[in-house]
Design a protein around this motif. Structure first.
Motif, PDB file in Angstrom:
ATOM      1  N   LEU A  25       0.824  -1.213   0.000  1.00 15.13           N
ATOM      2  CA  LEU A  25       0.000   0.000   0.000  1.00 15.13           C
ATOM      3  C   LEU A  25       0.856   1.260   0.000  1.00 15.13           C
ATOM      4  CD1 LEU A  25      -2.880  -1.004   2.447  1.00 15.13           C
ATOM      5  CD2 LEU A  25      -2.915  -0.967  -0.060  1.00 15.13           C
ATOM      6  N   ALA A  26       2.038   1.197   0.619  1.00 10.48           N
ATOM      7  CA  ALA A  26       2.947   2.349   0.606  1.00 10.48           C
ATOM      8  C   ALA A  26       3.409   2.650  -0.814  1.00 10.48           C
ATOM      9  CB  ALA A  26       4.146   2.088   1.513  1.00 10.48           C
ATOM     10  N   LEU A  27       3.501   1.630  -1.656  1.00 11.83           N
ATOM     11  CA  LEU A  27       3.913   1.832  -3.043  1.00 11.83           C
ATOM     12  C   LEU A  27       2.885   2.658  -3.807  1.00 11.83           C
ATOM     13  CD1 LEU A  27       5.188  -1.782  -3.745  1.00 11.83           C
ATOM     14  CD2 LEU A  27       6.561   0.226  -3.140  1.00 11.83           C
ATOM     15  N   GLU A  28       1.628   2.557  -3.389  1.00 11.95           N
ATOM     16  CA  GLU A  28       0.560   3.327  -4.031  1.00 11.95           C
ATOM     17  C   GLU A  28       0.759   4.827  -3.841  1.00 11.95           C
ATOM     18  OE1 GLU A  28      -1.919   2.010  -5.925  1.00 11.95           O
ATOM     19  OE2 GLU A  28      -1.035   0.041  -5.592  1.00 11.95           O
ATOM     20  N   GLU A  29       1.476   5.212  -2.801  1.00 11.47           N
ATOM     21  CA  GLU A  29       1.718   6.630  -2.510  1.00 11.47           C
ATOM     22  C   GLU A  29       2.895   7.185  -3.307  1.00 11.47           C
ATOM     23  OE1 GLU A  29       2.112   6.884   1.741  1.00 11.47           O
ATOM     24  OE2 GLU A  29       0.233   5.784   2.038  1.00 11.47           O
ATOM     25  N   SER A  30       3.625   6.324  -3.983  1.00 10.19           N
ATOM     26  CA  SER A  30       4.775   6.745  -4.771  1.00 10.19           C
ATOM     27  C   SER A  30       4.324   7.492  -6.022  1.00 10.19           C
ATOM     28  CB  SER A  30       5.573   5.509  -5.185  1.00 10.19           C
ATOM     29  OG  SER A  30       6.458   5.809  -6.233  1.00 10.19           O
ATOM     30  N   THR A  31       5.240   8.272  -6.569  1.00  8.34           N
ATOM     31  CA  THR A  31       4.968   8.949  -7.836  1.00  8.34           C
ATOM     32  C   THR A  31       5.223   8.032  -9.034  1.00  8.34           C
ATOM     33  OG1 THR A  31       7.222   9.845  -7.868  1.00  8.34           O
ATOM     34  CG2 THR A  31       5.488  11.242  -6.916  1.00  8.34           C
ATOM     35  N   LEU A  32       5.764   6.848  -8.797  1.00  8.04           N
ATOM     36  CA  LEU A  32       5.962   5.883  -9.880  1.00  8.04           C
ATOM     37  C   LEU A  32       4.584   5.401 -10.330  1.00  8.04           C
ATOM     38  CD1 LEU A  32       8.393   4.462 -11.324  1.00  8.04           C
ATOM     39  CD2 LEU A  32       7.889   2.504  -9.856  1.00  8.04           C
ATOM     40  N   PRO A  33       4.247   5.541 -11.600  1.00  6.32           N
ATOM     41  CA  PRO A  33       2.902   5.173 -12.063  1.00  6.32           C
ATOM     42  C   PRO A  33       2.539   3.720 -11.772  1.00  6.32           C
ATOM     43  CG  PRO A  33       4.085   6.394 -13.762  1.00  6.32           C
ATOM     44  CD  PRO A  33       5.080   6.073 -12.680  1.00  6.32           C
ATOM     45  N   LYS A  34       1.305   3.523 -11.373  1.00  4.85           N
ATOM     46  CA  LYS A  34       0.814   2.177 -11.069  1.00  4.85           C
ATOM     47  C   LYS A  34       0.976   1.251 -12.273  1.00  4.85           C
ATOM     48  CE  LYS A  34      -3.180  -0.488  -9.462  1.00  4.85           C
ATOM     49  NZ  LYS A  34      -2.424  -1.370  -8.610  1.00  4.85           N
ATOM     50  N   SER A  35       0.681   1.745 -13.457  1.00  9.34           N
ATOM     51  CA  SER A  35       0.798   0.885 -14.641  1.00  9.34           C
ATOM     52  C   SER A  35       2.228   0.382 -14.822  1.00  9.34           C
ATOM     53  CB  SER A  35       0.303   1.610 -15.896  1.00  9.34           C
ATOM     54  OG  SER A  35       1.064   2.771 -16.120  1.00  9.34           O
ATOM     55  N   LEU A  36       3.216   1.229 -14.548  1.00  9.21           N
ATOM     56  CA  LEU A  36       4.614   0.789 -14.655  1.00  9.21           C
ATOM     57  C   LEU A  36       4.944  -0.224 -13.569  1.00  9.21           C
ATOM     58  CD1 LEU A  36       7.365   0.812 -15.947  1.00  9.21           C
ATOM     59  CD2 LEU A  36       7.899   2.887 -14.655  1.00  9.21           C
ATOM     60  N   ARG A  37       4.479   0.022 -12.352  1.00  4.04           N
ATOM     61  CA  ARG A  37       4.708  -0.955 -11.272  1.00  4.04           C
ATOM     62  C   ARG A  37       4.127  -2.309 -11.672  1.00  4.04           C
ATOM     63  NH1 ARG A  37       2.475   3.148  -8.023  1.00  4.04           N
ATOM     64  NH2 ARG A  37       0.814   1.723  -7.399  1.00  4.04           N
ATOM     65  N   GLU A  38       2.930  -2.299 -12.241  1.00  2.00           N
ATOM     66  CA  GLU A  38       2.286  -3.554 -12.644  1.00  2.00           C
ATOM     67  C   GLU A  38       3.047  -4.248 -13.770  1.00  2.00           C
ATOM     68  OE1 GLU A  38       0.026  -5.006 -10.954  1.00  2.00           O
ATOM     69  OE2 GLU A  38      -0.613  -3.349  -9.679  1.00  2.00           O
ATOM     70  N   LEU A  39       3.568  -3.488 -14.727  1.00  2.74           N
ATOM     71  CA  LEU A  39       4.358  -4.095 -15.811  1.00  2.74           C
ATOM     72  C   LEU A  39       5.610  -4.765 -15.260  1.00  2.74           C
ATOM     73  CD1 LEU A  39       4.162  -1.353 -18.599  1.00  2.74           C
ATOM     74  CD2 LEU A  39       2.925  -3.534 -18.523  1.00  2.74           C
ATOM     75  N   GLY A  49       8.007 -17.769 -13.318  1.00  2.00           N
ATOM     76  CA  GLY A  49       7.031 -18.814 -13.603  1.00  2.00           C
ATOM     77  C   GLY A  49       5.888 -18.861 -12.614  1.00  2.00           C
ATOM     78  N   CYS A  50       5.478 -17.711 -12.106  1.00  3.29           N
ATOM     79  CA  CYS A  50       4.414 -17.654 -11.110  1.00  3.29           C
ATOM     80  C   CYS A  50       3.085 -17.302 -11.772  1.00  3.29           C
ATOM     81  CB  CYS A  50       4.762 -16.625 -10.027  1.00  3.29           C
ATOM     82  SG  CYS A  50       3.504 -16.532  -8.726  1.00  3.29           S
ATOM     83  N   GLY A  51       2.264 -18.317 -12.030  1.00  3.07           N
ATOM     84  CA  GLY A  51       0.961 -18.098 -12.649  1.00  3.07           C
ATOM     85  C   GLY A  51       0.069 -17.202 -11.818  1.00  3.07           C
ATOM     86  N   PHE A  52       0.138 -17.349 -10.510  1.00  2.00           N
ATOM     87  CA  PHE A  52      -0.671 -16.539  -9.604  1.00  2.00           C
ATOM     88  C   PHE A  52      -0.324 -15.061  -9.765  1.00  2.00           C
ATOM     89  CE2 PHE A  52      -1.701 -14.959  -5.243  1.00  2.00           C
ATOM     90  CZ  PHE A  52      -3.053 -15.272  -5.240  1.00  2.00           C
ATOM     91  N   CYS A  53       0.982 -14.736  -9.782  1.00  3.45           N
ATOM     92  CA  CYS A  53       1.419 -13.342  -9.910  1.00  3.45           C
ATOM     93  C   CYS A  53       1.170 -12.796 -11.312  1.00  3.45           C
ATOM     94  CB  CYS A  53       2.891 -13.209  -9.528  1.00  3.45           C
ATOM     95  SG  CYS A  53       3.172 -13.549  -7.768  1.00  3.45           S
ATOM     96  N   VAL A  54       1.355 -13.619 -12.333  1.00  6.10           N
ATOM     97  CA  VAL A  54       1.061 -13.180 -13.698  1.00  6.10           C
ATOM     98  C   VAL A  54      -0.425 -12.844 -13.809  1.00  6.10           C
ATOM     99  CG1 VAL A  54       0.930 -13.926 -16.118  1.00  6.10           C
ATOM    100  CG2 VAL A  54       3.016 -14.355 -14.779  1.00  6.10           C
ATOM    101  N   ASP A  55      -1.266 -13.662 -13.229  1.00  5.71           N
ATOM    102  CA  ASP A  55      -2.707 -13.416 -13.229  1.00  5.71           C
ATOM    103  C   ASP A  55      -3.024 -12.082 -12.546  1.00  5.71           C
ATOM    104  OD1 ASP A  55      -5.493 -13.931 -13.499  1.00  5.71           O
ATOM    105  OD2 ASP A  55      -5.558 -14.992 -11.579  1.00  5.71           O
ATOM    106  N   ILE A  56      -2.507 -11.908 -11.350  1.00  7.88           N
ATOM    107  CA  ILE A  56      -2.769 -10.682 -10.583  1.00  7.88           C
ATOM    108  C   ILE A  56      -2.311  -9.448 -11.361  1.00  7.88           C
ATOM    109  CG2 ILE A  56      -2.039  -9.321  -8.567  1.00  7.88           C
ATOM    110  CD1 ILE A  56      -1.865 -12.010  -7.038  1.00  7.88           C
ATOM    111  N   HIS A  57      -1.084  -9.459 -11.817  1.00  2.02           N
ATOM    112  CA  HIS A  57      -0.514  -8.229 -12.366  1.00  2.02           C
ATOM    113  C   HIS A  57      -0.963  -7.950 -13.797  1.00  2.02           C
ATOM    114  CE1 HIS A  57       1.294  -7.535  -8.623  1.00  2.02           C
ATOM    115  NE2 HIS A  57       1.809  -8.753  -8.637  1.00  2.02           N
ATOM    116  N   THR A  58      -1.393  -8.974 -14.529  1.00  2.00           N
ATOM    117  CA  THR A  58      -2.025  -8.732 -15.824  1.00  2.00           C
ATOM    118  C   THR A  58      -3.353  -8.025 -15.613  1.00  2.00           C
ATOM    119  OG1 THR A  58      -0.983 -10.677 -16.811  1.00  2.00           O
ATOM    120  CG2 THR A  58      -2.961  -9.843 -17.895  1.00  2.00           C
ATOM    121  N   LYS A  59      -4.147  -8.522 -14.676  1.00  2.00           N
ATOM    122  CA  LYS A  59      -5.470  -7.937 -14.423  1.00  2.00           C
ATOM    123  C   LYS A  59      -5.370  -6.562 -13.776  1.00  2.00           C
ATOM    124  CE  LYS A  59      -7.727 -12.419 -14.324  1.00  2.00           C
ATOM    125  NZ  LYS A  59      -8.241 -13.507 -13.479  1.00  2.00           N
TER     126      LYS A  59
END
Length: 161
Positions: A25-39, A49-59
């Protein structure tokens, strides 16, 4: 595919998972864009090779406005034209920060300099934290065989304090 173990069945692991979420949640306060963090998190999930994380961060990236084309090309970002120089610097840092054992020096000076060129201190510090946290998360999920596919954006909100 079934998980080997539910981390929330372990009182200690459940506390750690909750703290991981609250740290994120602290990362959400950063000026680094959320879309870049997700990429960046998506790319690390792919590498590990983490399907769970790929699923989360793609969505989550799609919910943050990323296009299907850019999401599809993250795994081949070096061979595509849809990423900015700053995004390329962040993805290179993510890859080298994930594959530490592949190079004797860890993150190369060239990669660090490229990231330094595009990001201020807060953004760069955020990138280092994102890369470190998602690497830990992917490893936990791969170890317990947590499958991808069922994530819905925002479903971890109940973990916040």
């Amino acid at each position: 595919m079934e998980p080997r173990f539910n981390l929330f069945d372990s009182p200690t692991a459940a506390k750690i998972a909750k703290r991981f979420y609250n740290v994120s949640l602290a990362l959400e306060e950063s000026t680094l864009p959320k879309s870049l963090r997700e990429l960046v998190e998506l790319r690390i999930g792919q590498i590990n090779g983490c399907g769970f994380c790929v699923d989360i961060h793609t969505k989550e990236a799609a919910a943050a406005g990323e296009s299907a084309v850019r999401l599809a090309l993250v795994s081949a970002w070096r061979h595509s034209t849809v990423f900015t120089e700053a995004e390329r610097a962040a993805l290179a840092l993510a890859e080298e920060g994930t594959r530490l054992a592949a190079a004797a020096q860890g993150v190369s000076d060239t990669t660090w300099a490229a990231a330094r060129k595009h990001f201020d201190d807060d953004e760069l510090g955020t990138l280092v934290c994102v890369i470190s946290l998602i690497n830990a998360a992917t490893r936990m999920n791969v170890i317990v065989n947590n499958p991808g596919g069922a994530y819905e954006p925002g479903m971890f909100a109940a973990l916040s304090d």
